[in-house]
Structures are given as structure tokens and as C-alpha cells.
Design a protein around this motif. Structure first.
Motif, PDB file in Angstrom:
ATOM      1  N   PRO A   1       0.827  -1.213   0.000  1.00 60.85           N
ATOM      2  CA  PRO A   1       0.000   0.000   0.000  1.00 60.85           C
ATOM      3  C   PRO A   1       0.860   1.262   0.000  1.00 60.85           C
ATOM      4  N   ILE A   2       0.435   2.234  -0.787  1.00 58.44           N
ATOM      5  CA  ILE A   2       1.214   3.475  -0.916  1.00 58.44           C
ATOM      6  C   ILE A   2       0.423   4.663  -0.384  1.00 58.44           C
ATOM      7  N   ARG A   3       1.168   5.656   0.103  1.00 61.95           N
ATOM      8  CA  ARG A   3       0.611   6.934   0.514  1.00 61.95           C
ATOM      9  C   ARG A   3       1.058   7.989  -0.503  1.00 61.95           C
ATOM     10  N   ILE A   4       0.101   8.672  -1.116  1.00 60.31           N
ATOM     11  CA  ILE A   4       0.413   9.715  -2.087  1.00 60.31           C
ATOM     12  C   ILE A   4       0.658  11.039  -1.367  1.00 60.31           C
ATOM     13  N   LYS A   5       1.814  11.620  -1.608  1.00 55.52           N
ATOM     14  CA  LYS A   5       2.155  12.963  -1.126  1.00 55.52           C
ATOM     15  C   LYS A   5       2.505  13.761  -2.373  1.00 55.52           C
ATOM     16  N   GLY A   6       1.504  14.410  -2.958  1.00 51.79           N
ATOM     17  CA  GLY A   6       1.698  14.935  -4.295  1.00 51.79           C
ATOM     18  C   GLY A   6       1.389  16.404  -4.464  1.00 51.79           C
ATOM     19  N   VAL A   7       1.737  16.884  -5.661  1.00 49.54           N
ATOM     20  CA  VAL A   7       1.397  18.239  -6.089  1.00 49.54           C
ATOM     21  C   VAL A   7       0.784  18.166  -7.474  1.00 49.54           C
ATOM     22  N   CYS A   8      -0.168  19.040  -7.727  1.00 48.45           N
ATOM     23  CA  CYS A   8      -0.670  19.242  -9.089  1.00 48.45           C
ATOM     24  C   CYS A   8       0.260  20.235  -9.785  1.00 48.45           C
TER      25      CYS A   8
ATOM     26  N   SER B   1      12.752  20.270  -7.297  1.00 49.44           N
ATOM     27  CA  SER B   1      12.081  20.970  -6.201  1.00 49.44           C
ATOM     28  C   SER B   1      10.975  20.113  -5.603  1.00 49.44           C
ATOM     29  N   ILE B   2      10.224  19.432  -6.462  1.00 47.66           N
ATOM     30  CA  ILE B   2       9.141  18.571  -5.984  1.00 47.66           C
ATOM     31  C   ILE B   2       9.698  17.450  -5.112  1.00 47.66           C
ATOM     32  N   ARG B   3      10.792  16.861  -5.550  1.00 48.08           N
ATOM     33  CA  ARG B   3      11.415  15.804  -4.753  1.00 48.08           C
ATOM     34  C   ARG B   3      11.986  16.369  -3.448  1.00 48.08           C
ATOM     35  N   HIS B   4      12.552  17.585  -3.512  1.00 46.41           N
ATOM     36  CA  HIS B   4      13.097  18.225  -2.316  1.00 46.41           C
ATOM     37  C   HIS B   4      12.010  18.459  -1.271  1.00 46.41           C
ATOM     38  N   LEU B   5      10.780  18.676  -1.729  1.00 48.86           N
ATOM     39  CA  LEU B   5       9.651  18.882  -0.830  1.00 48.86           C
ATOM     40  C   LEU B   5       9.308  17.631  -0.026  1.00 48.86           C
ATOM     41  N   GLY B   6       9.786  16.484  -0.492  1.00 48.00           N
ATOM     42  CA  GLY B   6       9.351  15.229   0.095  1.00 48.00           C
ATOM     43  C   GLY B   6       8.140  14.653  -0.604  1.00 48.00           C
ATOM     44  N   ALA B   7       7.721  15.271  -1.717  1.00 46.88           N
ATOM     45  CA  ALA B   7       6.593  14.750  -2.495  1.00 46.88           C
ATOM     46  C   ALA B   7       7.031  13.515  -3.266  1.00 46.88           C
ATOM     47  N   ASN B   8       6.081  12.632  -3.542  1.00 43.43           N
ATOM     48  CA  ASN B   8       6.381  11.425  -4.316  1.00 43.43           C
ATOM     49  C   ASN B   8       5.515  11.271  -5.543  1.00 43.43           C
ATOM     50  N   SER B   9       4.697  12.300  -5.844  1.00 47.20           N
ATOM     51  CA  SER B   9       3.787  12.159  -6.981  1.00 47.20           C
ATOM     52  C   SER B   9       3.435  13.517  -7.567  1.00 47.20           C
ATOM     53  N   VAL B  10       3.105  13.506  -8.854  1.00 47.16           N
ATOM     54  CA  VAL B  10       2.663  14.699  -9.590  1.00 47.16           C
ATOM     55  C   VAL B  10       1.363  14.361 -10.302  1.00 47.16           C
TER      56      VAL B  10
ATOM     57  N   VAL C   1       5.086  22.641   3.849  1.00 43.95           N
ATOM     58  CA  VAL C   1       4.789  21.410   3.115  1.00 43.95           C
ATOM     59  C   VAL C   1       5.946  20.430   3.240  1.00 43.95           C
ATOM     60  N   LYS C   2       7.160  20.916   3.100  1.00 43.93           N
ATOM     61  CA  LYS C   2       8.333  20.036   3.190  1.00 43.93           C
ATOM     62  C   LYS C   2       8.397  19.356   4.558  1.00 43.93           C
ATOM     63  N   ARG C   3       8.173  20.115   5.591  1.00 41.96           N
ATOM     64  CA  ARG C   3       8.228  19.535   6.935  1.00 41.96           C
ATOM     65  C   ARG C   3       7.162  18.447   7.115  1.00 41.96           C
ATOM     66  N   ILE C   4       5.967  18.696   6.618  1.00 44.84           N
ATOM     67  CA  ILE C   4       4.883  17.722   6.783  1.00 44.84           C
ATOM     68  C   ILE C   4       5.116  16.497   5.908  1.00 44.84           C
ATOM     69  N   PHE C   5       5.440  16.694   4.637  1.00 44.73           N
ATOM     70  CA  PHE C   5       5.641  15.554   3.737  1.00 44.73           C
ATOM     71  C   PHE C   5       6.784  14.658   4.225  1.00 44.73           C
TER      72      PHE C   5
END
Length: 586
Positions: free
Chosen positions: A296-303, A326-335, A575-579
Motif C-alpha cells: 500500500p502506498i501513501r500519495i504525497k503529491g502536487v498538481c 524541487s518537488i522531490r526536495h519537498l518530500g513529495a512522491n507524486s505529480v 509542506v516540506k516539513r509535513i511531507f
């Protein structure tokens, strides 16, 4: 900029050279290929005060970024010359938003939609100098059901590369690879499409080899179709599968990539080839979870919109890569590719970086009357067919989306959602399907997709506490809709913030209000046990159609966590801290 490992191209002087960025890897060793963009073309606007004047402009590009054309709506004629002859295939990666293509004054192609690939084949062209002309049109009209005034900019021009290829009478049109995990064993289903452009029967042999990209050693195999007969003008599909003893799976943490290389021979001589990449990964749903390779995956993404003040929607490789860093630096894993198919190079980079992609067809915010436009359904389905065919092999794409915030609360809308989701299933049985709804307690379509997805803006468009609003919405989905028991995603959430606007009382549109609102929103969603994840609306501020100026300060959608120049707002660090405090798994 040269392709990742140096693409071979057909230079005007007959020598080999380097292409600019068509893909991030070689797609041919045998087929001769030349990018016609990446240089200056002639541009002539057809309407307005500058109509009839000719300019020399860089391509790819959007005419809104030319001096004096920032708000131009109309037609524009692009023209270039090239040396060549024989059987030629022209591939157009993106022309906004309609295109008519002429070779030496003769029409060879017409296409609707800015965000999908189309091509044209010309046989037996005499050797010599020829003129290619593209008439682009970014006007809004009843003939265009998807390109309408909207909450993003509909640019004009040749926004993605134009490529010319020399082909034989037989050529490989596409190759699709379908990874399968069954009974503890990986296999790959291979589908090759070969086209006979001649009016006589031909015979050819096709081989296809699979191997790991550099650094990925395991998993290799070869397929062979000997002496295949092709009827005149026939397009034939060749299918087979390979079983693998050991492979490196594609995942967010370790995005192992494999290459399939197909070669077509006649009388023992290689006459055509095609290479593409894929990954061994399986996406599925199980109960209320989305699974990647069974986990199971958790999406942490940006549009993210394809939009930049210097480039419009024609972002070059370096700008795409910078966004993803930058998106990866945020801790995001999806677009989420709001709201249209994205450039192939952007998807190549997501494949390489292990970033999951929600990709969707082109439609946003269409009401019932707009969906009843007789062009709507055929144009939307055309986008789906072209999107899936072109992007099928990208392992980063984990879900297909359609019809963002359209009339899913109506019976006619439900018919459209049914047709398009059925079409997606017909074209690709390996990925889940969804659509992003904004119909609070009125949507009637949740029995159709594999994943239920919602766009919500508590604390922005209304003052309901985030947790209260989310819980009320989710309970309604579970208790009163056919979406009960399915995975649930928040596909948009956010608040506006104008870069540099701050005050001590944190009023709306300040960076402070945006930051504190996003913190409340994200924590509520990510801590909600039955939610698979969230996409922030949005990564960067973007330009909107002039018709939206009344509700969008600066004629921009200002909900980016960076501004249009990618300058960080206060929300970025929040956002970075939370992600970073949440992992990729559930």
C-alpha cells in the motif's frame, strides 16, 4: 541540448549530428531521425495589427512569449525548410491547440488538441529542398469542446518538438510492454505494431530484446517473429511474452528501468528499429488501498501545470528537471498532470526519479451544456486514445484520470464518464482509473472508477474545519454512494497566497494565511486513516485565461507553493516539513 545518451539524427549535409531533447534516451539506431525544431522558424500571425508580418522565432515555443503577442488569440503560420526525400514520417509532439500541416503546399495532416502526439507519412518525396508549414490556431470556438477559457492558459504555437524520420516501406509503429507478476514470477507481455505503407505485400522478420538499463543487470530475453507477411497497407500487431527469473522492480525508492529494442529486417538487412523503456511494477487496488508491487502506498503529491513566464507551456528540459528536483526536495512522491497529458520528456524524468504520476485526459470544469457540445465526446476520447498509446510504457504513470470537475452529478454526464472510463479499461487493463470530483454530496458516478477522488478547499472557499468537512464527505461516500469500499484520494486542496504579500493579521492572500491553512489541511488529510493521500493545488502559480481575471488576482492562479518564477513562499517549508514526516507506505 543533446539527448541523454546522444540521439542520431539526419543532418542537412548528410552527416550525423546531435538532436536536441526529443527523449532522454535513444529511440533509434537504424531509423534516421532529425528534429526540425530546436532552431528558428518563420512565424506569420494571421489576425491583429501584425497580421502578415513575418518573424524568425525559436521553436519549440509559445507565441505568447514573443514580444507583442502576449495576449494573441488567432492563427499563426510556422514555416521551415529541410533537405530530404524518400519515405518520410513527421511526428508532431504538440501543437496548440489545433494544427493543419502542409508539405510544399499540400496538406498532409490535421489535428485537434495541444497535448497529444500526431504524425503524418509521406511516401516517395523527391530528394531536394522542401517546405514544411504548420498553421496553428488557439482561438476558442464551438468547434473546440476542450480548449475553452479556463483557470489555466491555453497557449498557441509549436509547443513540443517536431521530428522527421526516414522510414522504409515497412516500419515499427509502436511497442508496448505489459509487466505481469503471477505466482511469484515476473513476465512481460510484448505487443509490436508494424505498418506496411506500400501498396504491395511485403515480408519481414522482427526481433525484440529486453535488457536492463545501466546499473540494472538482471532480466534479459529475446523474442523473434520470422518471415511475417504483411498485406498491402496493412497494420499488424505481433504479440508474445517473456518469463524472467530475476528482475529489479521499479519503485519510488529504486526506479529500475528496462529497455526493449525491436529490429525489423528484410533479406537479412536491418531496415527499421524502435526502442522504448519500461519498468517491472504492478499497480492494483485492494479494498481501500492502492498497491504498488503489492504494498500500500501513501500519495504525497502536487498538481502541476506546464506553465512558465519565460516559456509558456513549452518548458525546456532544464526547466522540467528543475521543477522535479524541487518537488522531490519537498518530500513529495507524486505529480498530477493537471489537466492534460504531459510532455514525454517530463514523464521520462519521472520514470528515472521514481516519481508517481496521475495523468489525465484534457477536460476541466465543463458543465452539462459544454459536455453536450457534439464535439465533446469524440475529442475527449481522441485524447484518451493518443495519451494511452503514447505513454503506455511509462512505469511512473500509476493511474489514469478523466474529466476533472465536470458534470458528474448529471445523468448525461454519467454517460460520458462511463464511455471514457470504459475506453480506458479497453486500452489499458493494468492501471486503476479515476476522476477528480468537486460535487459535494451530489456526484452520481462513483460506481464507475476504481478510485474515488475529491477536490476540496476547506478554509479557503468556506470556513468549515478541515477534519469536519473531510469526515462528512467521506462518510457520505461510504454510506450513500457506489464508491463505498474503494480507495479514496484528495486530488486538490490548498489556498491562495501572493508571493511577498504578508501582514501581521494573516488575511487571505497573504503567505502567512496560505502556510497555516495548508498545514491544517495536510495534517487532517494525511492523518485520516481511510485516505490514500493528497495532491496540493498546486506546485507553482500559473497564468489563467483573461476571462478569469475577475476572480484571480494578477490574472494568475495564485495557489502555488512557489510563484511562477519558482520562488518559494512560506508554505514551501511547511509542506516540506509535513511531507517528510510521512513515509511512502501506509
Amino acid at each position: 541540448m543533446p539527448a541523454g545518451d546522444g540521439s542520431r539524427v539526419w543532418a542537412d549535409d548528410g552527416k550525423w549530428g546531435n538532436s536536441s531533447m526529443i527523449r532522454t534516451f535513444d529511440t533509434h539506431k537504424v531509423r534516421i531521425q532529425k528534429e526540425l525544431t530546436g532552431r528558428l522558424w518563420e512565424f506569420t500571425p494571421c489576425q491583429g495589427e501584425y497580421a502578415g508580418r513575418t518573424y524568425r522565432v525559436p521553436t519549440p515555443g509559445c507565441w505568447e512569449n514573443y514580444p507583442d503577442f502576449g495576449n494573441y488569440r488567432g492563427e499563426g503560420i510556422y514555416r521551415t525548410t529541410f533537405q530530404g526525400g524518400g519515405n518520410l514520417r513527421f511526428e508532431f509532439k504538440g501543437v496548440s491547440h489545433t494544427a493543419a500541416v502542409f508539405l510544399d503546399g499540400r496538406e498532409i495532416a490535421r489535428h485537434y488538441n495541444a497535448y497529444t502526439v500526431f504524425d503524418a507519412i509521406v511516401r516517395g518525396l523527391p530528394e531536394g529542398e522542401h517546405t514544411l508549414e504548420i498553421r496553428a490556431d488557439n482561438r476558442f470556438s464551438g468547434e473546440s469542446a476542450l480548449h475553452i477559457p479556463n483557470d489555466y492558459m491555453s497557449y498557441g504555437g509549436i509547443s513540443r518538438p517536431v521530428v522527421m524520420e526516414r522510414i522504409g516501406d515497412l516500419y515499427i509503429r509502436l511497442v508496448h510492454v505489459t509487466p505481469v507478476w503471477e505466482n511469484g514470477v515476473w513476465s512481460a507481455g510484448v505487443s509490436l505494431v508494424v505498418e506496411n505503407t506500400a501498396d504491395r505485400p511485403l515480408t519481414g522478420t522482427v526481433s525484440a530484446a529486453i535488457s536492463g538499463e545501466p546499473g540494472v543487470e538482471s532480466g534479459a530475453g529475446t523474442l523473434l517473429w520470422e518471415n511475417v507477411e504483411f498485406a498491402p497497407l496493412e497494420t499488424k500487431e505481433l504479440t508474445e511474452s517473456l518469463v524472467f527469473g530475476d528482475v529489479e522492480e521499479w519503485s519510488m525508492e529504486h526506479p529500475g528501468l528496462y529497455r526493449i529494442y525491436a529490429v525489423l529486417t528484410q533479406e537479412g538487412k536491418a531496415v527499421d528499429d524502435l526502442a522504448d523503456r519500461f519498468g517491472f511494477r504492478v499497480v492494483s487496488t485492494q479494498g481501500k488501498r492502492i498497491l504498488l508491487n503489492g504494498k500500500p502506498i501513501r500519495i504525497k503529491g502536487v498538481c502541476r501545470h506546464e506553465d512558465h513566464p519565460q516559456f509558456g507551456c513549452a518548458l525546456p528540459y532544464a526547466a522540467m528537471a528543475a521543477d522535479l528536483e524541487s518537488i522531490r526536495h519537498l518530500g513529495a512522491n507524486s505529480v498530477r498532470t493537471a489537466h492534460y497529458p504531459n510532455d514525454e520528456v517530463f514523464l521520462d524524468l519521472c520514470d528515472e526519479m521514481g516519481i508517481l504520476v496521475w495523468e489525465e485526459n484534457h477536460a476541466r470544469g465543463l458543465g452539462l451544456e459544454e459536455m453536450q457540445n457534439p464535439h465533446f465526446e469524440p475529442q475527449a476520447e481522441q485524447v484518451i486514445r493518443e495519451m494511452v498509446s503514447t505513454h503506455y510504457n511509462h512505469p511512473c504513470i500509476y493511474i489514469w484520470g478523466i474529466l476533472n470537475e465536470c458534470a458528474s452529478e448529471t445523468e448525461y454526464g454519467k454517460e460520458c464518464y462511463t464511455k471514457q472510463l470504459d475506453l480506458l479499461r479497453e486500452l489499458d487493463r493494468t492501471r486503476p482509473r479515476s476522476f477528480a470530483s468537486c460535487k459535494f454530496k451530489t456526484d452520481i458516478c462513483f460506481g464507475l472508477p476504481d478510485v474515488v477522488s475529491y477536490n476540496i478547499y476547506p478554509k479557503w472557499y468556506h470556513d468549515t474545519p478541515v477534519g469536519v468537512y473531510l469526515d462528512e464527505l467521506y462518510r457520505w461516500v461510504q454510506e450513500e454512494t457506489e464508491g463505498s469500499g474503494k480507495p479514496f484520494l484528495i486530488t486538490e486542496i490548498g489556498a491562495g497566497g501572493i508571493y511577498g504579500y504578508r501582514n501581521p493579521y494573516h488575511s487571505k492572500w497573504t503567505e502567512e494565511y496560505q502556510a497555516q491553512t495548508l498545514e491544517e489541511q495536510l495534517r487532517a488529510v494525511l492523518e485520516y486513516g481511510d485516505c490514500c493521500g493528497v495532491y496540493i493545488w498546486q506546485f507553482c502559480d500559473v497564468r489563467v485565461s483573461e476571462e478569469w481575471f475577475g476572480t484571480r488576482p494578477r490574472t494568475m492562479n495564485n495557489k502555488g507553493i512557489v510563484d511562477e518564477y519558482r520562488r518559494r513562499k512560506l508554505a514551501y517549508d511547511v509542506v516540506k516539513r509535513i511531507f517528510e514526516s510521512y513515509g511512502n507506505g501506509l
